[in-house]
Design a protein around this motif. Structure first.
Motif: not given
Length: 156
Positions: A129-130, A135-138, A142-145
Motif C-alpha cells: 500500500l505504501l 506511485s499515486s503521489i508521483a 508529476r507536473n508540479d514545480t
C-alpha cells in the motif's frame, strides 16, 4: 468509487503523525543523514552531488559538505568528472559499503521491533500500500514545480 473524504482524512492524519515521528527520529540519530546519502550513492551509478541533492531534496551545499565528511572518513570516493571538471562522481568505498550495510541492518532491526506483533502478511500489505501511495503521489504531482531549493530562487 473513490475513497470517502473521512477515510482520506484519517489516512492523512496518520501519515502526518508517522512521517513527523520518522523525521524527528532522523534528526535525532546521527547515522540517519549518513544513511540517506550512503543509500542514494549505493542505489545510483556514481551519481553527482547535484543528483543526490535533487533526489534527497537537500541543498547542494549540504550534500557537498556531507560528501566531504564521508570522503574524509573514507566512506565515499569522489572522482572528478572529466567532461565537467567542476563536478565529480560519488561511489562507495569498501568501508562505505560496510557502514551502509550496518546502518541498514540497524534500521531493519528498528522496524522489526515496531512490527514485532504483526504477521508477515500485514507487513507485506503495508509495503504494498505504501508503494501504491508513492506511485499515486508521483503520478499526481508529476507536473508540479519542484519544491527543493531556496524559496526565493524558485519559479512560481
Amino acid at each position: 468509487m473513490p475513497p470517502s473524504r473521512e477515510s482520506v482524512a484519517e489516512m492523512s492524519a496518520v501519515l502526518v503523525r508517522v512521517s513527523g515521528n520518522v523525521a524527528r527520529a532522523s534528526r535525532a540519530r546521527t547515522g540517519a543523514a549518513r544513511l540517506a546519502i550512503l543509500r542514494a550513492v549505493a542505489e545510483g551509478s556514481e551519481p553527482r552531488p547535484s543528483d543526490l541533492a535533487t533526489h534527497l531534496a537537500l541543498s547542494r551545499a549540504s550534500v557537498t559538505k556531507q560528501l566531504q565528511e564521508l570522503s574524509a572518513d573514507g566512506l565515499v570516493e569522489l572522482t572528478v568528472d572529466e567532461n565537467d571538471r567542476r563536478s565529480f562522481f560519488v561511489s562507495l568505498t569498501e568501508a562505505g559499503r560496510a557502514q551502509y550495510d550496518a546502518l541498514t541492518e540497524r534500521g531493519l532491526q528498528r522496524f522489526a521491533l515496531f512490527t514485532a506483533e504483526w504477521d508477515d502478511d500485514d507487513v507485506r500489505e503495508l509495503a504494498r500500500l505504501l508503494t501504491k501511495l508513492e506511485s499515486s503521489i508521483a503520478h499526481a504531482v508529476r507536473n508540479d514545480t519542484p519544491i527543493a531549493g531556496r524559496p526565493w530562487q524558485r519559479r512560481d
